[in-house]
Design a protein around this motif. Structure first.
Motif, mmCIF file in Angstrom:
data_model
loop_
_atom_site.group_PDB
_atom_site.id
_atom_site.type_symbol
_atom_site.label_atom_id
_atom_site.label_comp_id
_atom_site.label_asym_id
_atom_site.label_seq_id
_atom_site.Cartn_x
_atom_site.Cartn_y
_atom_site.Cartn_z
ATOM 1 N N ALA A 37 -26.328 -33.259 17.543
ATOM 2 C CA ALA A 37 -25.936 -32.445 18.698
ATOM 3 C C ALA A 37 -25.535 -31.044 18.279
ATOM 4 O O ALA A 37 -25.896 -30.037 18.923
ATOM 5 N N ILE A 38 -24.761 -30.941 17.170
ATOM 6 C CA ILE A 38 -24.278 -29.632 16.714
ATOM 7 C C ILE A 38 -25.437 -28.728 16.292
ATOM 8 O O ILE A 38 -25.421 -27.501 16.542
ATOM 9 N N VAL A 39 -26.492 -29.265 15.729
ATOM 10 C CA VAL A 39 -27.605 -28.461 15.226
ATOM 11 C C VAL A 39 -28.688 -28.270 16.286
ATOM 12 O O VAL A 39 -29.152 -27.136 16.550
ATOM 13 N N ILE A 40 -29.113 -29.377 16.912
ATOM 14 C CA ILE A 40 -30.288 -29.317 17.803
ATOM 15 C C ILE A 40 -30.007 -28.514 19.078
ATOM 16 O O ILE A 40 -30.858 -27.721 19.542
ATOM 17 N N VAL A 41 -28.843 -28.704 19.677
ATOM 18 C CA VAL A 41 -28.558 -28.001 20.946
ATOM 19 C C VAL A 41 -28.585 -26.476 20.753
ATOM 20 O O VAL A 41 -29.329 -25.752 21.454
ATOM 21 N N LEU A 68 -25.097 -38.705 15.079
ATOM 22 C CA LEU A 68 -25.237 -38.181 16.447
ATOM 23 C C LEU A 68 -24.509 -36.851 16.601
ATOM 24 O O LEU A 68 -25.003 -35.923 17.272
ATOM 25 N N LEU A 69 -23.330 -36.754 16.009
ATOM 26 C CA LEU A 69 -22.564 -35.519 16.109
ATOM 27 C C LEU A 69 -23.294 -34.360 15.439
ATOM 28 O O LEU A 69 -23.386 -33.246 15.991
ATOM 29 N N LEU A 70 -23.852 -34.610 14.247
ATOM 30 C CA LEU A 70 -24.579 -33.561 13.536
ATOM 31 C C LEU A 70 -25.835 -33.153 14.302
ATOM 32 O O LEU A 70 -26.179 -31.950 14.392
ATOM 33 N N SER A 86 -36.302 -35.238 16.943
ATOM 34 C CA SER A 86 -34.890 -35.649 16.830
ATOM 35 C C SER A 86 -34.589 -36.843 17.740
ATOM 36 O O SER A 86 -33.847 -37.753 17.365
ATOM 37 N N ILE A 87 -35.187 -36.810 18.958
ATOM 38 C CA ILE A 87 -34.984 -37.946 19.868
ATOM 39 C C ILE A 87 -35.544 -39.224 19.244
ATOM 40 O O ILE A 87 -34.896 -40.282 19.274
ATOM 41 N N ALA A 88 -36.771 -39.095 18.675
ATOM 42 C CA ALA A 88 -37.353 -40.265 18.007
ATOM 43 C C ALA A 88 -36.469 -40.729 16.847
ATOM 44 O O ALA A 88 -36.248 -41.939 16.623
ATOM 45 N N MET A 89 -35.949 -39.751 16.089
ATOM 46 C CA MET A 89 -35.063 -40.080 14.967
ATOM 47 C C MET A 89 -33.796 -40.782 15.453
ATOM 48 O O MET A 89 -33.310 -41.724 14.814
ATOM 49 N N SER A 131 -34.830 -27.049 11.064
ATOM 50 C CA SER A 131 -35.413 -28.298 11.576
ATOM 51 C C SER A 131 -35.539 -29.365 10.489
ATOM 52 O O SER A 131 -35.162 -30.525 10.681
ATOM 53 N N ILE A 132 -36.061 -28.974 9.335
ATOM 54 C CA ILE A 132 -36.262 -29.967 8.273
ATOM 55 C C ILE A 132 -34.938 -30.431 7.680
ATOM 56 O O ILE A 132 -34.772 -31.586 7.279
ATOM 57 N N THR A 133 -33.972 -29.536 7.637
ATOM 58 C CA THR A 133 -32.657 -29.905 7.077
ATOM 59 C C THR A 133 -31.944 -30.904 7.978
ATOM 60 O O THR A 133 -31.360 -31.885 7.505
ATOM 61 N N VAL A 134 -31.986 -30.682 9.295
ATOM 62 C CA VAL A 134 -31.302 -31.616 10.186
ATOM 63 C C VAL A 134 -31.958 -32.988 10.152
ATOM 64 O O VAL A 134 -31.289 -34.025 10.221
ATOM 65 N N ILE A 135 -33.297 -33.023 10.039
ATOM 66 C CA ILE A 135 -33.984 -34.315 9.945
ATOM 67 C C ILE A 135 -33.581 -35.039 8.656
ATOM 68 O O ILE A 135 -33.298 -36.247 8.651
ATOM 69 N N GLY A 136 -33.537 -34.298 7.546
ATOM 70 C CA GLY A 136 -33.109 -34.908 6.276
ATOM 71 C C GLY A 136 -31.688 -35.424 6.345
ATOM 72 O O GLY A 136 -31.359 -36.510 5.830
ATOM 73 N N CYS A 137 -30.819 -34.649 6.989
ATOM 74 C CA CYS A 137 -29.411 -35.065 7.088
ATOM 75 C C CYS A 137 -29.265 -36.315 7.969
ATOM 76 O O CYS A 137 -28.432 -37.183 7.695
ATOM 77 N N ILE A 138 -30.078 -36.366 9.053
ATOM 78 C CA ILE A 138 -30.024 -37.552 9.920
ATOM 79 C C ILE A 138 -30.383 -38.799 9.125
ATOM 80 O O ILE A 138 -29.739 -39.849 9.252
#
Length: 649
Positions: free
Chosen positions: A156-160, A152-154, A185-188, A134-141
């Protein structure tokens, strides 16, 4: 037109799109190293907590390979910062496309690795995996906010997979974490889309501003070019010439080769305008510009200074002969006939040079000396070249002294008139007298008319002098025999304006002298300065009742083409034709032709400069009857009773 608008719009869109891509790439170059660093650090931390509980390939070898790839990409992006500016738009677009694909691949790999690692370890280790993902995907976003597609692609690939996987665990804590991550993630994503939109608008505004600045700079450069360019000939103008002269003067140091300033003036150009019109004059000037450009070189620059005057800057001048050779070539080129629309005109060009540093201590002085050399050439070497010398410097000093003395002179007391007879040899009597000015300066002594008249014309003082002398002549005529006539010389300034002519008309009218007793003499050179105004002025004087005489006939350029357009009564043949008139068959033929021309136009023909009985005899044989010169009498002052009529055998 529609197609052009479409093409312009497409070009603008393409320019904006390429600008956005480059700005994204610049942001990537700064932020992607941070993204790879986050992946490496977070992945290393998770792998470390699972060593001993998970298989070695999953806890050690797989993360080691993934982190090594990230470190490699980190250094690749750090290196791209150095050559970013040299990359083309196509290269930038290709790098961005590859980066999006690579990020998608990394998202799949790291997400799969995290999910494979989840079953191993205690609840804390599993919670660490959930936290890591969770924290890694937020940092990457955050790191991909400038690249909407990649972010957006990243996501979708992580969150779904993350949400689906943890929802299926039936663990309320993990499900809550999954829901929390989805909401965050939606807020991000909303923040990302807003930021990306603002970023794109900022880039577009910046590109539009740069385009506007470029357009303004282009217009400024074009205006500067036009401000320093002569539109007719395409040569630099006077402003540019003087600026180049000043820069050249300042850059020239002691010991370096000198340079020269040249000024060219066309001889006879005024006649082209008067006879054929200003359109023809423009064609001639264009052709002059083309001919001068043939001499253009790294050491020679040209300019049109105005009217029919052109300027030269000659660098690396070693001696006077170099300038004389150049001047001869230019003057020869300018003498080639000018043809347009079935018409041909012949002109010449006079050229004056001033050399630096020997004849000028400043750019202004150099230009002034070159202009004086040109003036000297037009007077003594028309169609040739003159280089300013110490002799000319002495002449300038002398002219300056005369100019100052003339400006402070008491014209009423210092100026006098002498009168020279004009004789009809057939009746052997004086028919008129020419009034000639004499000046006895208290400071300079007797000054010849050839000098002070020239100074008065150059300084613009000539009309005031003409008015004073005309008043003196009219005052003397009041006491003379009413049958006595005089001829009085007018300058170009006297006939060059309606105001000056009106002043002369008022003086004659108020004098009480019969206008028929006066003959005003004008030279051809005075006429050609402004032929139309001069013609109008002569008509105004003619309407007053005076007679008009064309002086120095044959020395100017209006002789045959303009004489029929002037309200003339007399023509005076220049004294230059009398030299060797007794033996020079050509001079005799010219004089005979002028006499015949005057007879056909019903004009009185006067020959001036007659000094011997032999000349009188030859001239009478050529048909001349009215003469003037030292043979008949020197200029002399007359008493209050006026001249005494004489007969001449």
């Amino acid at each position: 037109m529609i197609r052009r608008i479409f093409l312009d719009s497409h070009t603008l869109y393409a320019s904006t799109a390429s600008g956005l891509s480059r700005s994204q790439f610049e942001a990537f170059a700064r932020q992607l190293p941070l993204l790879y660093l986050i992946l490496v650090v977070n992945s290393f931390a998770v792998a470390f907590t699972h060593v001993g509980t998970a298989p070695a390939w999953l806890a050690i070898y797989a993360p080691a390979a993934m982190c090594s790839a990230c470190i490699l990409r980190l250094f690749v992006w750090l290196g791209r910062r150095k050559y970013l500016a040299s990359m083309s738009d196509a290269q930038v677009a290709a790098r961005l496309k590859n980066t999006v694909l690579l990020i998608a691949l990394l998202g799949i790999i790291f997400t799969g690795w995290g999910l494979l690692l989840f079953p191993y370890g205690d609840p804390y280790a599993r919670a660490h995996v959930a936290f890591y993902m969770s924290i890694t995907v937020i940092g990457c976003i955050f790191c991909l906010m400038h690249m909407r597609t990649a972010a957006l692609l990243l996501t979708a690939i992580v969150i779904v997979p993350f949400t689906v996987f943890f929802s299926l665990t039936h663990n309320l804590v993990l499900i809550a974490i999954a829901i929390n991550v989805v909401l965050v993630s939606i807020a991000m994503i909303i923040i990302l889309l807003t930021y990306y939109r603002d970023f794109a608008r900022l880039v577009e505004s910046q590109r539009a501003l740069e385009a506007k600045q470029s357009e303004l700079q282009h217009l400024s450069d074009e205006n500067l070019r036009l401000a320093n360019l002569d539109s007719l000939t395409g040569l630099p103008n006077r402003r540019r010439f003087l600026a180049d002269l000043d820069a050249l003067f300042r850059s020239t140091k002691d010991g370096q080769a000198g340079f020269a300033v040249g000024v060219i003036d066309l001889d006879g150009f005024k006649q082209v305008n008067d006879v054929y019109g200003h359109g023809a004059g423009d064609r001639v000037l264009e052709e002059v510009g083309r001919r001068l450009l043939q001499f253009s070189a790294p050491t020679l620059s040209l300019a049109r200074l105005g009217g029919d005057e052109f300027g030269l800057l000659v660098r690396d001048v070693t001696d006077r002969q170099q300038l004389l050779d150049l001047g001869a070539s230019i003057c020869s080129a300018l003498q080639v006939p000018y043809a347009w629309q079935g018409t041909t005109a012949r002109l010449s060009g006079s050229l004056g040079f001033a050399m630096s540093p020997s004849t000028g201590r400043s750019p202004a002085q150099l230009f002034e000396h070159a202009d004086y050399a040109l003036y000297f050439a037009k007077e003594h070497r028309r169609g040739g070249t003159t280089i300013f010398s110490r002799e000319h410097e002495e002449q300038i000093r002398e002219l300056g002294q005369v100019d100052q003395a003339l400006r402070h002179a008491d014209l009423e007391r210092e100026m006098t008139l002498h009168f020279q007879p004009i004789v009809d040899v057939s009746s052997q009597r004086v028919i008129s007298y020419e009034a000639l000015a004499r000046w006895n300066s208290p400071s300079l002594g007797l000054i010849p008319p050839s000098l002070f008249i020239k100074v008065a014309e150059r300084s613009g003082f000539i009309h005031a002098l003409s008015v004073k002398l005309l008043c003196k002549a009219l005052a003397e005529m009041r006491a003379w025999d009413p049958a006595t006539r005089i001829a009085f010389n007018l300058s170009a300034h006297d006939i060059g304006s309606a105001e000056a002519v009106g002043n002369i008309v008022d003086i004659v009218t108020k004098s009480g002298i019969a206008p028929g007793r006066l003959t005003f003499e004008v030279t051809e050179t005075a006429l050609i300065q402004d032929f139309e105004q001069a013609t109008s002025s002569l008509h105004a004087l003619k309407n007053l009742g005076v007679r008009i005489s064309l002086d120095d006939f044959g020395t100017g350029y209006s002789s045959l083409t303009c004489i029929h357009r002037l309200p003339l009564d007399k023509v005076k043949i220049d004294r230059g034709f009398l030299k060797d008139i007794d033996s020079d068959a050509t001079a005799q033929n010219v004089v005979r032709s002028i006499v015949e021309l005057c007879r056909s136009l019903k004009l009185t023909c006067v020959v001036e400069g007659v000094e011997s009985g032999v000349q009188v005899s030859v001239l009478r044989g050529l048909g001349c009857t009215v003469m003037q010169g030292f043979y008949f009498g020197h200029p002399a002052p007359f008493g209050s009773r006026g001249p005494v009529q004489q007969n001449f055998a």
